[in-house]
Enzyme design. Structure first.
Site, PDB file in Angstrom:
ATOM      1  N   ASP A 155       0.834  -1.202   0.000  1.00 25.70           N
ATOM      2  CA  ASP A 155       0.000   0.000   0.000  1.00 25.70           C
ATOM      3  C   ASP A 155       0.873   1.258   0.000  1.00 25.70           C
ATOM      4  OD1 ASP A 155      -2.341   1.392  -0.084  1.00 25.70           O
ATOM      5  OD2 ASP A 155      -3.047   0.819   1.909  1.00 25.70           O
ATOM      6  N   GLU A 199       3.296   6.524  -2.942  1.00 25.59           N
ATOM      7  CA  GLU A 199       3.244   7.663  -3.864  1.00 25.59           C
ATOM      8  C   GLU A 199       3.819   8.952  -3.269  1.00 25.59           C
ATOM      9  OE1 GLU A 199      -0.465   5.069  -4.057  1.00 25.59           O
ATOM     10  OE2 GLU A 199       0.430   6.360  -2.527  1.00 25.59           O
ATOM     11  N   ASP A 215      -8.420   3.934  -3.932  1.00 24.38           N
ATOM     12  CA  ASP A 215      -9.572   4.129  -3.047  1.00 24.38           C
ATOM     13  C   ASP A 215     -10.735   4.770  -3.795  1.00 24.38           C
ATOM     14  OD1 ASP A 215      -7.913   3.094  -1.121  1.00 24.38           O
ATOM     15  OD2 ASP A 215      -7.354   5.047  -0.301  1.00 24.38           O
TER      16      ASP A 215
END
Length: 800
Positions: free
Chosen positions: A472, A475, A536
């Protein structure tokens, strides 16, 4: 110089509105995407315009480009301030020590009959070589291109097309095998007929710090379309858009920001381009000037690969260079059940038991942020109070056909018990002073010691029985950070996802033998480390539609495997999770390469009532019955760099209509899926590419073109190409329980007496083509490619 001066006389052609070309303000928020457009619009900077090719050796393909120095000079007319690019003298002293109009290296290499590499530099390159991560291996050389001297330049030709170098004014011109112009570089003289400001092929030298960046400018043709740039959620055709390639936590799927930017795109004209850099890039695909594609690259070198051919051929060439996606394990293609978050062993065991009790086929249970002692504090250890015996739990679940995936992230809050160790051992990114750029400690994957430490932690989990690691975030590598390799975030930020993906994939493969991660961030080359999911997403119709656009763009950027959170991520509870949306999204999700139910709201279907549970089961079972088709198509994608979720034009490049569609997709090469995008909708307009198509749920056949079609029990319109064999398998509750010795070959043939398909058995090294021919009313297998290892049952596709 003469060419440029002639052009400069036509001053209107150089007019640049200062209100439009004002330098961009500094980003106002942490990790805002870095857009370098403003650096090419600032009055104080110097611009070096690619002007002439000199000293070119047609054998080595090496030469020099002379650049004309220019500045933007303000002008005022009719109450409007404009600035024109005019030739200018050097500002350095002593004058004779620095080149006013430098001649700098240019090289061109042929990689294959379809691939060309061009490299330019804006100044001396004295940096130490860096390990190559974006490319899959050494760049090959191809000697098959034929040379000829032409008027004013040089031409090289292959069966795929030609590339012509013109010396004065300098141009590179690409054509296909028929001679059709694909694109060419833009020179200062090329836009004299327009009053609209343009920036030709050039590099900028910033006055603020003397750093340099390229603007690689190419022509765009009327009607030309552009696709790719990674997982981009905006309109599928990027023509007219400005795309910023900077990895960003997009916090959803309805903005222009991207978790997975990729510096690669393809054109409907028959070419693709890969910008080989990790710096920020702004791709202006006719946004500022409709006829120009301006690739504004942060790097002071330009390393550009150009590919010629159809979409299939371009993807194959690009992924030969940057790597193809290896085959993930069979179990990964089954259903992943998750929520944010399961947090205790009894809960996990209860979910597993209910999945089997309710006969919901499932292969993976995912534990998100709650398996540690403190939620979100990643320490790579199961909570001792809530998971008393994780090894036994994992073994018991695996015996029942369940694998387990575990969440983690590369950021460590100050309260994390690992924080002091990471700082003390210098395993993190620092700022220029040696402090932390953020509140959190961020792992420095350019440091081999960091990778070793990190992989040791993950290996402990994998050896315990965990089957996949969720990769996860990734970025937000600090732009102002200093990495152990000496580079700043300007060069390392976009590379962080690739380093992160690689570290997890490598240790997983070494420990378990499987090619599997579950990652959110990516960069070019990350396709070598599947699987990635779409972030998401908003739990809305628009969120679902945006996910498909992102998935199609991602697939057109070299990634074979992709998933998304079924139902969206943002719904917070069962009572505000729209069941109709959930079901429609589930059909889309199960007909994606990888299928995961995940979000803040629980996604276990029995929580939504008996009717929904039954519908969920029906949709879920579809993929499990189709698993031989899914698995064989996945293998084909892995071998050829193709996406499982595929834009129509990849298979039908000669059909203009297929280039227009962004709300349908091909599932592999032989099935077409048109999801339902609106609540209560059961009928929708569907575009069918050339050929006959047969409705998977009704057995009815349709010709190419537009149709209004109804969905069936599966809330999506699903069609099969005429002349297709779809292999099916008996339903099982997990892929581990499937019997691959018995396969049903379901034939879909309306206007043909021959049907073809693929079969790929677990454990085999290659896929096999299946060919069936019609004799009387029946189809029979021409030859058995598996030589008796499988018992075949042949049927004709009918209503389901």
């Amino acid at each position: 110089m003469i060419v440029f001066e002639k052009f400069a006389a036509a001053t209107l052609c150089w007019l640049v509105a200062t209100s439009v070309f004002a330098a961009n303000p500094a980003p106002g928020m942490l990790n805002s995407p870095v857009d370098i457009t403003g650096d090419f619009r600032a009055l104080e900077n110097f611009y070096y315009l690619a002007d002439q090719l000199t000293d070119f050796d047609p054998v080595t393909h090496r030469g020099k480009i002379t650049y004309q120095r220019a500045q933007l000079v303000p002008k005022h007319a009719f109450n409007n301030d404009l600035a024109g690019l005019n030739p200018c003298k050097p500002n350095e002293f002593p004058e004779n020590e620095y080149a006013a109009n430098p001649a700098l290296p240019f090289t061109m290499d042929f990689i294959s009959p379809r691939a060309i590499r061009i490299r330019l530099t804006s100044g001396p390159q004295v940096h130490a070589p860096q390990p190559e991560l974006m490319l899959a291996g050494p760049v090959p050389k191809d000697n098959s291109w034929k040379y000829e001297k032409v008027s004013g330049g040089h031409r090289y030709t292959s069966p795929a097309g030609s590339v012509t170098l013109l010396e004065n004014p300098w141009h590179i011109v690409w054509r296909d095998a028929s001679g059709k112009l694909l694109t060419q570089t833009d020179h200062a003289v090329d836009n004299q007929s327009s009053f609209t400001p343009t920036m030709p092929f050039a590099f900028v030298r910033r006055t603020a710090d003397y750093s340099r960046s390229y603007n690689a400018a190419f022509t765009l043709a009327p009607g030309e379309k552009i696709y790719g740039c990674g997982e981009s959620f905006t309109s599928l055709d990027k023509r007219g858009q400005k795309i910023i390639l900077w990895a960003d936590d997009a916090n959803g799927v309805e903005s222009q920001e991207s978790y997975k930017p990729v510096p690669f795109f393809m054109s409907s004209r028959g070419y693709g381009m890969f910008i080989h850099t990790t710096t920020p890039i702004t791709c202006d695909f006719g946004n500022t000037f409709n006829g120009l594609d301006s690739l504004m690259i942060g790097d002071d070198e330009l390393d550009l690969f150009v590919f010629l051919g159809t979409p299939r051929e371009i993807l194959d060439e690009y992924t030969k260079l940057t790597g193809k996606s290896p085959m993930p394990p069979l179990w990964s293609f089954g259903l992943w059940m998750s929520r944010c978050t399961y947090n205790a062993e009894p809960q996990v065991r209860d979910i597993a038991a209910k999945m089997r009790e309710n006969k919901i086929p499932c292969d993976v249970l995912h534990l998100d942020t709650g398996w540690f002692e403190t939620d979100w504090q990643c320490d790579y250890e199961f909570s001792k109070t809530r998971f008393p015996d994780p090894r036994k739990m994992l073994a018991d679940l695996k015996a029942d056909g369940f694998r387990v995936s575990c969440w983690q992230l590369p950021y460590f809050v100050p309260k994390n018990k690992l924080f002091p160790e990471l700082v003390a051992n210098n395993l993190i990114v620092r700022d220029a002073k040696g402090n932390l750029p953020y509140e959190d400690a961020v792992l420095d994957f350019s440091n081999p010691k960091t990778v070793e430490w990190y992989q040791r932690k993950l290996a402990g989990l994998l050896n315990l029985g965990v089957s996949a690691i969720k990769v996860d975030f990734g970025e937000a590598a600090p732009n102002n950070g200093i990495w152990s390799d000496g580079r700043t975030g300007f060069y390392e930020h976009n590379l962080f996802p690739l380093r992160y993906n690689k570290a997890v994939a490598d240790i997983t493969r070494q420990t378990t033998g499987d090619n599997i991660i579950w990652a959110r961030s990516a960069w070019a080359g990350s396709q070598r480390y599947p699987v990635h999911w779409g972030g998401d997403a908003e739990s809305t119709d628009d969120g679902m539609a945006a996910e498909l656009r992102g998935g199609l763009s991602f697939g057109l950027s070299g990634f074979s495997f992709w998933s998304h959170d079924v139902g969206g991520f943002t719904a917070t509870a069962v009572e505000n999770m729209d069941k109709d949306l959930f079901a429609r999204w589930l059909a889309f999700g199960m007909l994606s390469s990888h299928s995961r139910c995940h979000g803040i709201a629980p996604k276990e279907p029995w929580l939504y009532g008996q009717a929904f549970l039954d519908q969920f089961r029906t949709i879920d079972e579809l993929k499990y019955k189709l698993m031989p088709y899914v698995y064989a198509q996945a293998r084909d994608c892995s071998e050829h760099g193709l996406p499982m979720v595929r834009a129509l034009f990849v298979e039908f490049p000669g059909d203009p209509g297929s280039w227009q569609i962004d709300d349908e997709y091909l599932y592999g090469s032989q099935m077409l899926v048109a999801p339902l995008w609106h609540g209560g909708e059961t009928v929708r307009a569907v575009y069918l590419p050339p050929g006959a198509w047969i409705d998977y749920q009704t057995g009815k056949a349709y010709a190419a073109g537009w149709h209004t079609l109804a969905a069936g029990k599966i809330p999506a319109v699903i069609l099969v190409r005429d002349g297709t064999v779809l292999p099916h398998i008996a339903l099982a509750q997990s892929t581990a329980q499937m019997d691959w010795s018995k396969i049903e070959l379901r034939v879909y043939a309306q206007d043909t007496s021959t049907a073809k398909g693929l079969i790929f058995l677990p454990g085999d090294s290659e896929a096999h083509e299946l060919t069936l021919s019609k004799t009387g009313d029946n189809f029979t297998l021409d030859t058995d490619p598996l030589k008796g290892r499988v018992g075949w049952t042949i049927s004709v596709g009918e209503a389901h």
